[in-house]
Design an enzyme around this catalytic site. Structure first.
Site, mmCIF file in Angstrom:
data_model
loop_
_atom_site.group_PDB
_atom_site.id
_atom_site.type_symbol
_atom_site.label_atom_id
_atom_site.label_comp_id
_atom_site.label_asym_id
_atom_site.label_seq_id
_atom_site.Cartn_x
_atom_site.Cartn_y
_atom_site.Cartn_z
ATOM 1 N N LYS A 188 -44.555 27.781 20.285
ATOM 2 C CA LYS A 188 -44.761 29.046 19.603
ATOM 3 C C LYS A 188 -44.276 30.205 20.465
ATOM 4 O O LYS A 188 -44.791 30.448 21.562
ATOM 5 C CB LYS A 188 -46.254 29.227 19.283
ATOM 6 C CG LYS A 188 -46.596 30.526 18.582
ATOM 7 C CD LYS A 188 -46.096 30.538 17.170
ATOM 8 C CE LYS A 188 -46.603 31.768 16.411
ATOM 9 N NZ LYS A 188 -46.033 31.842 15.060
ATOM 10 N N LYS A 202 -49.692 31.653 12.000
ATOM 11 C CA LYS A 202 -50.452 32.386 10.973
ATOM 12 C C LYS A 202 -50.094 31.922 9.570
ATOM 13 O O LYS A 202 -50.931 31.970 8.662
ATOM 14 C CB LYS A 202 -50.263 33.890 11.128
ATOM 15 C CG LYS A 202 -48.845 34.421 10.958
ATOM 16 C CD LYS A 202 -48.531 34.898 9.555
ATOM 17 C CE LYS A 202 -47.139 35.492 9.550
ATOM 18 N NZ LYS A 202 -46.528 35.623 8.241
ATOM 19 N N GLY A 259 -46.410 39.853 11.924
ATOM 20 C CA GLY A 259 -46.717 40.870 12.931
ATOM 21 C C GLY A 259 -45.567 41.839 13.121
ATOM 22 O O GLY A 259 -45.755 42.986 13.536
ATOM 23 N N ASN A 260 -44.349 41.380 12.787
ATOM 24 C CA ASN A 260 -43.185 42.246 12.922
ATOM 25 C C ASN A 260 -43.175 43.367 11.884
ATOM 26 O O ASN A 260 -42.436 44.341 12.030
ATOM 27 C CB ASN A 260 -41.909 41.416 12.777
ATOM 28 C CG ASN A 260 -41.813 40.364 13.858
ATOM 29 O OD1 ASN A 260 -41.888 40.687 15.036
ATOM 30 N ND2 ASN A 260 -41.665 39.108 13.483
ATOM 31 N N LYS A 307 -42.761 28.958 7.829
ATOM 32 C CA LYS A 307 -43.097 29.580 6.547
ATOM 33 C C LYS A 307 -42.872 28.600 5.392
ATOM 34 O O LYS A 307 -43.709 28.475 4.486
ATOM 35 C CB LYS A 307 -42.275 30.847 6.345
ATOM 36 C CG LYS A 307 -42.629 31.969 7.300
ATOM 37 C CD LYS A 307 -41.668 33.128 7.186
ATOM 38 C CE LYS A 307 -42.118 34.299 8.043
ATOM 39 N NZ LYS A 307 -42.409 33.967 9.432
#
Length: 352
Positions: A135, A223, A31-32, A284
């Protein structure tokens, strides 16, 4: 278009710029990527950032059968500030529509037609994540402001570096309800790029007494974790996580830092790679491991790398490739020049 037989044949091919168009790849962007550093989070600024990113994604979509997923941390946090009474399933849906529109607009200008899909993702409302929210969402706050928000709005706040941010539960995804729709688009509409599972999808749960009935859940699904599940369920050949800080580093931020060129899931688990960055790189790395471990495709691989280096990742000239068959578990990337031996400072270090 790709048939099941040719799909099976292509799955064993090595990653390179000469792979067939129809190797299936899920690409995740943060999103960044839609918020330039130092700029306010407005639709105008998001459109500008998306326009910068679009040619890279459009280029990948020309050479590969692509599915795009994206984060929503800054956007969903901003929406939560605007409407503090709204629940996170609704905010997630709003951010998914907002970002899907922004990406579709930018990619259309780059010659790539898209199909943004609102995706519901089933989670377990009894999962331990609800007992210990982790989160990060939204902006950073000082200690006094964080305490005031916690008292006035009931938010759970945790330290993120020297500041504080709001945290919400982040349970793992169990089912992606629109996965067959995504698969149908890939198989029947090869000229469309599906944009799916944005922000990890809308968290929902099944009512035990009537499992067909769904209800929204106050949570945000990671995500990258959801992207890995999506890639596995679509039988993807690869799963690529694009960041703004390169691949996986040892001793990140220190003078002796070095980047992994290749790494096996076992090596990453054994060395607890990413454990010092639980809000950014840690998830990630775990998502890359999960995809490779759970894939039924021979030669399946995952990668983590910089958005600007996306095309170079396929030849392993940038970022970190995660796969099963790595001799001694890891291959280190040689620095291009001595003066550039320190890693890029990722903007994601204190963002999720």
């Amino acid at each position: 278009h790709l048939t099941r037989a040719t799909a099976a044949a292509s799955s064993s091919q090595s990653y390179s710029t000469t792979t067939p168009l129809n190797d299936r790849i899920v690409v995740a962007v943060g999103g960044n990527a839609l918020q330039r550093r130092g700029e306010r989070l407005t639709i105008e600024n998001m459109l500008k950032a998306a326009a910068d990113m679009a040619p890279t994604i459009a280029s990948l979509a020309k050479d590969h059968e692509l599915v795009l997923t994206h984060g929503n941390g800054p956007q969903v946090g901003e929406l939560a500030l605007e409407r503090s009474a709204a629940t996170f399933d609704v905010l997630g849906a709003e951010s998914m529509g907002q970002i899907g529109y922004v990406l579709a607009q930018a990619l259309s200008s780059a010659g790539c037609n898209t199909a943004p899909i609102i995706c519901q993702v089933v989670v377990d409302p009894q999962h331990e994540a609800f007992r210990d929210p982790s989160k990060f969402v939204g902006p950073i706050y000082g200690a006094k402001e964080a305490t005031a928000l916690s008292q006035s709005l009931g938010w759970v706040m945790k330290p993120d570096g020297e500041y504080f941010r709001r945290v919400v539960p982040s349970p793992p995804p169990l089912e992606i309800l629109q996965v067959e729709a995504i698969r149908t688009l890939l198989e029947q509409c090869p000229d469309l790029l599906p944009i799916a599972c944005g922000g990890g999808g809308i968290p929902v749960s099944r009512i035990p007494s009537n499992p067909r009935t769904l209800t929204g859940v106050e949570a945000v699904i990671d995500k990258d974790c959801c992207g890995a599940k999506l890639a596995n369920e679509l039988d993807a050949d690869a799963y690529i996580i694009l960041t703004d800080g390169g691949g996986i580093w040892q001793n990140y931020g220190k003078p002796d830092a070095r980047e992994m060129k290749l790494a096996s899931p076992e090596y990453l688990l054994g060395t607890k790679a990413g454990k010092n960055f639980p809000g950014s790189m840690g998830p990630k790395i775990q998502a890359a491991i999960d995809f490779v471990h759970n894939s039924k495709r021979e030669g399946a691989w995952a990668a983590i790398g910089d958005l600007r280096d996306a095309s170079d990742i396929f030849g392993n000239d940038a970022g970190t490739i995660v796969r099963e068959d790595v001799e001694e578990g890891v291959v280190w990337r040689q620095p291009k020049v001595v003066a550039d031996s320190n890693p890029k400072q990722s903007k994601e270090q204190h963002k999720s």
